[in-house]
Each structure stands twice: as C-alpha cells, then as structure tokens.
Motif scaffolding. Structure first.
Motif, short mmCIF file in Angstrom:
data_model
loop_
_atom_site.label_atom_id
_atom_site.label_comp_id
_atom_site.label_asym_id
_atom_site.label_seq_id
_atom_site.Cartn_x
_atom_site.Cartn_y
_atom_site.Cartn_z
N HIS A 1 -41.86 62.09 -98.98
CA HIS A 1 -42.70 60.89 -99.86
C HIS A 1 -42.07 59.56 -99.70
O HIS A 1 -42.62 58.59 -99.98
N LYS B 1 -42.62 58.26 -112.83
CA LYS B 1 -43.53 58.26 -111.55
C LYS B 1 -43.05 59.83 -111.04
O LYS B 1 -44.00 60.56 -110.59
N ILE B 2 -41.71 60.26 -110.90
CA ILE B 2 -41.34 61.52 -110.47
C ILE B 2 -41.98 62.64 -111.35
O ILE B 2 -42.64 63.62 -110.77
N SER C 1 -48.62 66.78 -110.91
CA SER C 1 -50.03 66.68 -110.19
C SER C 1 -49.72 67.45 -109.11
O SER C 1 -50.90 67.57 -108.11
N ASP D 1 -44.84 62.55 -113.06
CA ASP D 1 -46.45 62.46 -112.91
C ASP D 1 -46.46 63.20 -111.46
O ASP D 1 -47.74 64.09 -111.37
N MET D 2 -45.84 62.87 -110.52
CA MET D 2 -46.13 63.46 -108.99
C MET D 2 -45.64 64.97 -109.08
O MET D 2 -46.46 65.63 -108.47
N VAL E 1 -47.95 66.96 -106.09
CA VAL E 1 -47.66 66.33 -104.75
C VAL E 1 -46.40 66.56 -104.25
O VAL E 1 -45.57 67.01 -104.40
#
Length: 65
Positions: free
Chosen positions: A46, A56-57, A63, A59-60, A65
C-alpha cells in the motif's frame, strides 16, 4: 485485532491519531513472520507512510484492502 487497536487508539487520542504498523505488536519481536507480513502490507503493498491515521487503517482493513 487491527480494527480493535485502531478503535482503542482513536478512543484514547481522537480521530487524528497516527499509527505505525508497530502499534499492532508488543515491544518484543516474538512473531517475526507476522511482523514482516504487516510490514509488507503496509510498505510494499500500500506504500503507506511510516505513520498513518488510525481511521484510515481501520477503514482499509474493514473494506478488505
């Protein structure tokens, strides 16, 4: 576990808190393979900075990612 650590840090320090991938490990390196996997995900896959917002982490990871 990653989401829980992020949530705890956000709760403690607010939504602007930054984390490095080391935040998910104890201070001793008793799981080197897992640490390297996290480092690869963070740095190689990433291309994240050393410190990133916990939001951010979280949410990643949520999701997929």
């Amino acid at each position: 576990m990653i989401v829980e650590v992020c949530e705890l840090k956000i709760e403690q320090k607010g939504s602007g808190v930054g984390l490095s991938f080391y935040a998910f490990f104890k201070n001793k390196n008793d799981q080197p393979e897992v640490l390297m996997e996290a480092a690869r995900w963070w740095i190689e896959t990433h291309k994240l900075d050393h410190f990133e917002k916990a939001v951010k982490i979280r949410d990643m990871v949520r999701s997929g990612v």
